[in-house]
Design a protein around this motif. Structure first.
Motif, mmCIF file in Angstrom:
data_model
loop_
_atom_site.group_PDB
_atom_site.id
_atom_site.type_symbol
_atom_site.label_atom_id
_atom_site.label_comp_id
_atom_site.label_asym_id
_atom_site.label_seq_id
_atom_site.Cartn_x
_atom_site.Cartn_y
_atom_site.Cartn_z
ATOM 1 N N GLU A 111 0.824 -1.207 0.000
ATOM 2 C CA GLU A 111 0.000 0.000 0.000
ATOM 3 C C GLU A 111 0.861 1.261 0.000
ATOM 4 O O GLU A 111 0.541 2.239 -0.690
ATOM 5 C CB GLU A 111 -0.946 0.012 1.204
ATOM 6 N N THR A 129 -8.959 0.453 2.427
ATOM 7 C CA THR A 129 -10.222 -0.153 2.826
ATOM 8 C C THR A 129 -11.296 0.273 1.836
ATOM 9 O O THR A 129 -11.169 1.307 1.181
ATOM 10 C CB THR A 129 -10.639 0.275 4.244
ATOM 11 N N PRO A 186 -8.626 -2.987 -2.551
ATOM 12 C CA PRO A 186 -9.151 -3.881 -1.507
ATOM 13 C C PRO A 186 -10.462 -4.559 -1.899
ATOM 14 O O PRO A 186 -10.760 -5.667 -1.427
ATOM 15 C CB PRO A 186 -9.352 -2.946 -0.304
ATOM 16 N N THR A 187 -11.239 -3.921 -2.777
ATOM 17 C CA THR A 187 -12.477 -4.557 -3.252
ATOM 18 C C THR A 187 -12.168 -5.797 -4.073
ATOM 19 O O THR A 187 -12.829 -6.835 -3.946
ATOM 20 C CB THR A 187 -13.299 -3.563 -4.084
ATOM 21 N N ASP A 201 -10.483 -10.062 6.868
ATOM 22 C CA ASP A 201 -10.919 -8.960 6.027
ATOM 23 C C ASP A 201 -10.330 -7.635 6.482
ATOM 24 O O ASP A 201 -10.665 -6.577 5.940
ATOM 25 C CB ASP A 201 -12.448 -8.864 6.021
ATOM 26 N N GLY A 202 -9.475 -7.687 7.480
ATOM 27 C CA GLY A 202 -8.805 -6.480 7.960
ATOM 28 C C GLY A 202 -7.303 -6.678 7.965
ATOM 29 O O GLY A 202 -6.788 -7.743 7.641
ATOM 30 N N ARG A 208 -4.929 -10.218 3.946
ATOM 31 C CA ARG A 208 -6.284 -10.439 3.449
ATOM 32 C C ARG A 208 -6.256 -11.322 2.196
ATOM 33 O O ARG A 208 -7.117 -12.181 2.006
ATOM 34 C CB ARG A 208 -6.942 -9.097 3.120
#
Length: 418
Positions: A111, A129, A186-187, A201-202, A208
């Motif tokens: 990221e 996120t 992230p999607t 999911d975090g 993830r």
């Protein structure tokens, strides 16, 4: 004496007629109006007048740009060249905005590297996120696909669903496109079907993604390999998929659509899917106990040996070098690492080819109990960051510039009606 002032008159606020504009640009008046319709020039009508006028500074700027592009264009059949500030590949190394990409990937998360590609700024601790509504829409769309659907197809459908959920997708401002990137990546990960029931999911994106690639429990060394692989693969100059993204962005497709164009190209076996071929080859080597018969079969079938050689590097792919070093710290990776070295050594008897990142990815996916398609998934998620960077850069260029001329070699007209 001429009935109009010369086009090089530099008085502030100077307006040019259509004829003056055409002369300065070296085009026909009809082409001037085509420039207006494509957004390259703006015109206005003076009060009480019927003819359009053009700002002299805008016309001169377009003329300079046209001259530069004409000078840089080979005119017939040459390689396409695109000015970019994102990635430089030079002397067996590559750089993100002037900084060694392997050093960035070694010290920063995926990221953080993505933010560097997009903005030229490092934001320690940044995490991507996505809104729950966007993730839910993408998951519903992906879950409706057949079980055998490829990762690239799943990701492309997830991108389309995320776009449909975003009413601001046609806003091509820098702030909006950056927001798209931070939501879309992230999607894409969250939309993939989980393999582990206790998937996360975090947390960091690599953690993830792990639970969507393998049923094994993650260890920190393996997660570090995955996160570093994502960062290393974030961009690689104008690869085929990235060029497709820039063509879409040149036509002012929104960022989701531009990424979808990249995902479409990624399915080719010579690009994102190449690591899957190397994965299957390593499984064969591990099964046979030696690379000799496996390499012989590949060459007998007239195929290139997967995972070897790269047209941009004379030596070892720097991305492979970094990943191999990290994989040496993962105990369960040793058999696949030895198999990969056997492949390189066996092939070297006939051709001096070095390992590329596809072979390193294959070592990782084989040793982590992942399917052959996992490398393609990692590649696609990672490269989305670079695609967003290139789309953003292309939105700052004149629209529809990615339009090469066809060199017609068919029968000359007129031909009789068939």
């Amino acid at each position: 004496m001429r009935d109009h002032e010369p086009a090089h008159d530099r008085r502030p606020g100077r307006r040019l007629s259509t004829r003056e504009t055409a002369e300065l640009l070296g085009v026909k008046p009809e082409t001037v109006y085509a420039y207006v319709s494509r957004g390259l020039l703006s015109s206005r009508r003076e009060p009480g007048g019927r003819a359009s006028t053009f700002d002299a500074k805008d016309v001169e700027a377009l003329a300079r740009r046209n001259r530069r592009e004409a000078a840089g264009s080979p005119g017939s059949g040459g390689d396409l060249s695109v000015r970019t500030r994102i990635t430089l590949i030079e002397e067996d190394r590559y750089y993100f905005r002037g900084v060694d990409a392997t050093e960035l990937a070694a010290r920063h998360s995926y990221e953080e590297v993505a933010e560097w590609l997009w903005t030229g700024r490092l934001t320690p601790g940044t995490a991507f996120t996505a809104p729950g509504t966007t993730v839910e829409a993408a998951r519903r769309a992906v879950n409706a696909l057949p079980e055998h659907t490829s990762p690239a197809d799943r990701l492309r459908v997830a991108a389309i669903a995320a776009a449909a959920e975003d009413p601001l997708r046609f806003d091509l401002s820098e702030e909006s496109v950056l927001g798209t990137g931070r939501i879309l990546i992230p999607t894409l990960v969250a939309a993939l079907p989980p393999v582990r029931h206790d998937h996360e999911d975090g947390g960091p994106l690599a953690r993830r993604l792990w639970g969507r690639l393998t049923g094994r429990r993650p260890d920190e060394a393996s997660l570090r390999v995955l996160d570093t692989a994502l960062a290393l693969l974030a961009d690689h100059d104008l690869a085929a998929s990235t060029l497709a993204v820039r063509v879409a962005a040149s036509a002012r497709a929104h960022a989701y659509a531009a990424v979808s164009a990249g995902l479409g190209v990624l399915e080719g076996p010579l690009h994102g899917a190449a690591s899957g071929l190397a994965h299957r080859m390593l499984l064969d080597v591990l099964d046979q106990g030696t690379a000799v018969p496996v390499i012989a079969d590949e060459l007998r079938a007239g195929r290139r040996v997967p995972g070897l050689g790269h047209r941009l590097y004379t030596g070892e792919d720097p991305r492979a070098r970094v990943l191999f070093a990290l994989l040496e710290q993962v105990p369960q990776a040793e058999p696949a690492l030895l198999a990969a070295r056997d492949v390189v050594a066996t092939t070297a008897r006939h051709a001096p080819l070095h390992a590329n990142v596809d072979l390193a990815l294959a070592v990782f996916t084989v040793s982590s109990g992942m399917p052959a398609t996992a490398g393609e998934t990692i590649f696609a998620v990672a490269r989305t960051a670079g695609w967003i960077a290139h789309a953003l850069e292309e939105y700052g260029e004149r629209p529809l510039r990615m339009r090469p001329s066809g060199h017609y070699v068919g029968p000359r007209p007129p031909q009789p009606l068939p």
